[in-house]
Each structure stands twice: as C-alpha cells, then as structure tokens.
Design a protein around this motif. Sequence first.
Motif, mmCIF file in Angstrom:
data_model
loop_
_atom_site.group_PDB
_atom_site.id
_atom_site.type_symbol
_atom_site.label_atom_id
_atom_site.label_comp_id
_atom_site.label_asym_id
_atom_site.label_seq_id
_atom_site.Cartn_x
_atom_site.Cartn_y
_atom_site.Cartn_z
ATOM 1 N N PHE A 171 0.852 -1.173 0.000
ATOM 2 C CA PHE A 171 0.000 0.000 0.000
ATOM 3 C C PHE A 171 0.894 1.231 0.000
ATOM 4 N N ARG A 172 0.310 2.352 -0.312
ATOM 5 C CA ARG A 172 1.081 3.590 -0.257
ATOM 6 C C ARG A 172 0.199 4.709 0.269
ATOM 7 N N GLN A 173 0.863 5.697 0.822
ATOM 8 C CA GLN A 173 0.147 6.874 1.299
ATOM 9 C C GLN A 173 0.983 8.110 1.016
ATOM 10 N N ALA A 174 0.453 8.967 0.179
ATOM 11 C CA ALA A 174 1.100 10.233 -0.116
ATOM 12 C C ALA A 174 0.677 11.262 0.927
ATOM 13 N N GLN A 175 1.491 12.255 1.085
ATOM 14 C CA GLN A 175 1.210 13.271 2.088
ATOM 15 C C GLN A 175 -0.140 13.930 1.814
ATOM 16 N N GLY A 176 -0.987 13.942 2.832
ATOM 17 C CA GLY A 176 -2.286 14.579 2.714
ATOM 18 C C GLY A 176 -3.335 13.764 1.981
ATOM 19 N N LYS A 177 -2.992 12.513 1.639
ATOM 20 C CA LYS A 177 -3.937 11.671 0.905
ATOM 21 C C LYS A 177 -4.229 10.396 1.683
ATOM 22 N N GLU A 178 -5.280 9.717 1.277
ATOM 23 C CA GLU A 178 -5.640 8.457 1.919
ATOM 24 C C GLU A 178 -4.720 7.332 1.451
ATOM 25 N N ARG A 179 -4.664 6.310 2.286
ATOM 26 C CA ARG A 179 -3.897 5.126 1.914
ATOM 27 C C ARG A 179 -4.484 4.501 0.640
ATOM 28 N N GLU A 180 -3.610 4.004 -0.206
ATOM 29 C CA GLU A 180 -4.020 3.481 -1.509
ATOM 30 C C GLU A 180 -3.458 2.085 -1.712
ATOM 31 N N PHE A 181 -4.270 1.208 -2.216
ATOM 32 C CA PHE A 181 -3.848 -0.159 -2.536
ATOM 33 C C PHE A 181 -2.926 -0.139 -3.747
ATOM 34 N N VAL A 182 -1.815 -0.860 -3.644
ATOM 35 C CA VAL A 182 -0.865 -0.949 -4.752
ATOM 36 C C VAL A 182 -0.901 -2.330 -5.400
ATOM 37 N N ALA A 183 -0.739 -3.374 -4.588
ATOM 38 C CA ALA A 183 -0.677 -4.731 -5.135
ATOM 39 C C ALA A 183 -0.832 -5.740 -4.014
ATOM 40 N N VAL A 184 -1.235 -6.937 -4.385
ATOM 41 C CA VAL A 184 -1.306 -8.057 -3.451
ATOM 42 C C VAL A 184 -0.874 -9.313 -4.188
ATOM 43 N N ILE A 185 -0.264 -10.220 -3.433
ATOM 44 C CA ILE A 185 0.165 -11.504 -3.981
ATOM 45 C C ILE A 185 -0.314 -12.601 -3.056
ATOM 46 N N SER A 186 -0.763 -13.697 -3.642
ATOM 47 C CA SER A 186 -1.277 -14.799 -2.844
ATOM 48 C C SER A 186 -0.160 -15.505 -2.098
ATOM 49 N N ARG B 157 -7.907 -6.326 -1.279
ATOM 50 C CA ARG B 157 -7.270 -5.055 -1.594
ATOM 51 C C ARG B 157 -7.668 -3.987 -0.574
ATOM 52 N N ASP B 158 -8.411 -4.406 0.431
ATOM 53 C CA ASP B 158 -8.852 -3.518 1.501
ATOM 54 C C ASP B 158 -7.842 -3.572 2.643
ATOM 55 N N GLY B 159 -7.234 -2.452 2.933
ATOM 56 C CA GLY B 159 -6.227 -2.408 3.987
ATOM 57 C C GLY B 159 -6.753 -2.834 5.345
ATOM 58 N N ASN B 160 -8.039 -2.711 5.562
ATOM 59 C CA ASN B 160 -8.627 -3.101 6.849
ATOM 60 C C ASN B 160 -8.569 -4.614 7.075
ATOM 61 N N GLU B 161 -8.337 -5.377 6.015
ATOM 62 C CA GLU B 161 -8.242 -6.829 6.136
ATOM 63 C C GLU B 161 -6.843 -7.287 6.548
ATOM 64 N N TYR B 162 -5.903 -6.356 6.591
ATOM 65 C CA TYR B 162 -4.518 -6.718 6.847
ATOM 66 C C TYR B 162 -4.203 -6.602 8.336
ATOM 67 N N ASP B 163 -3.533 -7.643 8.859
ATOM 68 C CA ASP B 163 -3.288 -7.740 10.296
ATOM 69 C C ASP B 163 -1.969 -7.114 10.734
ATOM 70 N N SER B 164 -0.981 -7.214 9.871
ATOM 71 C CA SER B 164 0.355 -6.754 10.243
ATOM 72 C C SER B 164 0.856 -5.777 9.194
ATOM 73 N N TRP B 165 1.561 -4.760 9.680
ATOM 74 C CA TRP B 165 2.068 -3.699 8.805
ATOM 75 C C TRP B 165 3.528 -3.405 9.141
ATOM 76 N N GLY B 166 4.283 -3.069 8.110
ATOM 77 C CA GLY B 166 5.629 -2.581 8.331
ATOM 78 C C GLY B 166 5.609 -1.105 8.667
ATOM 79 N N GLN B 167 6.800 -0.559 8.881
ATOM 80 C CA GLN B 167 6.909 0.844 9.282
ATOM 81 C C GLN B 167 6.912 1.785 8.081
ATOM 82 N N GLY B 168 7.082 1.232 6.890
ATOM 83 C CA GLY B 168 7.047 2.029 5.673
ATOM 84 C C GLY B 168 8.421 2.426 5.185
ATOM 85 N N THR B 169 8.502 2.662 3.895
ATOM 86 C CA THR B 169 9.725 3.162 3.279
ATOM 87 C C THR B 169 9.326 4.262 2.301
ATOM 88 N N GLN B 170 10.084 5.335 2.321
ATOM 89 C CA GLN B 170 9.714 6.512 1.550
ATOM 90 C C GLN B 170 10.250 6.432 0.125
#
Length: 122
Positions: free
Chosen positions: A37-52, A104-117
């Motif tokens: 997922f990604r989140q730009a400054q001032g914008k909502e989180r956006e789905f990028v991709a998922v893999i089974s 593709r819904d972020g609310n379904e995800y249990d664990s998250w990383g800290q992010g990379t810019q």
Amino acid sequence: QVQLVESGGGLVQAGGSLRLSCAASGRTFSRYQMGWFRQAQGKEREFVAVISWNGASTLYGDFVKGRFTISRDNAKNTVYLQMNSLKPEDTADYYCAAAKRWSRDGNEYDSWGQGTQVTVSS
C-alpha cells in the motif's frame, strides 16, 4: 502475526526504477497474502498490489498499469515490489502488509511494516 520491515525506498528521477523489499519474521509467512500500500502526504492510503500465499495470483491497483510487479520468495520470507517507469505522482510512503484473506482492503490486513519513503523527482 508477522513482523515486517520494508527497505529499498529512496529518491529517483521520473522514468527510473526502484525495488522495494519487505522482510518478514516468523515461520508462518507463507500462510499470508502479502500486499503493498502507499500513502502520499495529505492523501488516503491506496492499494498498490497483493500476492497470494504461494505467489500464483497477483492483483494491482488501477494506477499501476503494468509498471509495477509484486513477487515473493517464501524461502527468504520476503516480498518485493519492482517499480518501473516511476512518475512524480508515485511519491509516497510505501507499506507492506500481511493478511489471512485475499483482499485489496487495507482493513483486512493484520500486520504492517513501518514504511519506506519513495520520492520521484520530475
């Protein structure tokens, strides 16, 4: 749950490429669907991709248009996001996440990383 650590972000010129990595801890990595997922400054989180869990299926956000590729190596507990033809509008913090369900819904995800810019200059 798994612990996730992203790497590979940075500054790149428009048209360039970056490869993001997400390393997972724990022995259950192969049970999870993995998403970016990604989140730009001032914008909502956006789905990028998922893999089974086995890498057989992938799904991308509409904006990707063939520029990004998600992959995983279960032997290394790592998921990747290869990003080509980057545009300034791809500038955002990129997060990997783990889910039990294919979504593709972020609310379904249990664990998250800290992010990379990722910053794409014009």
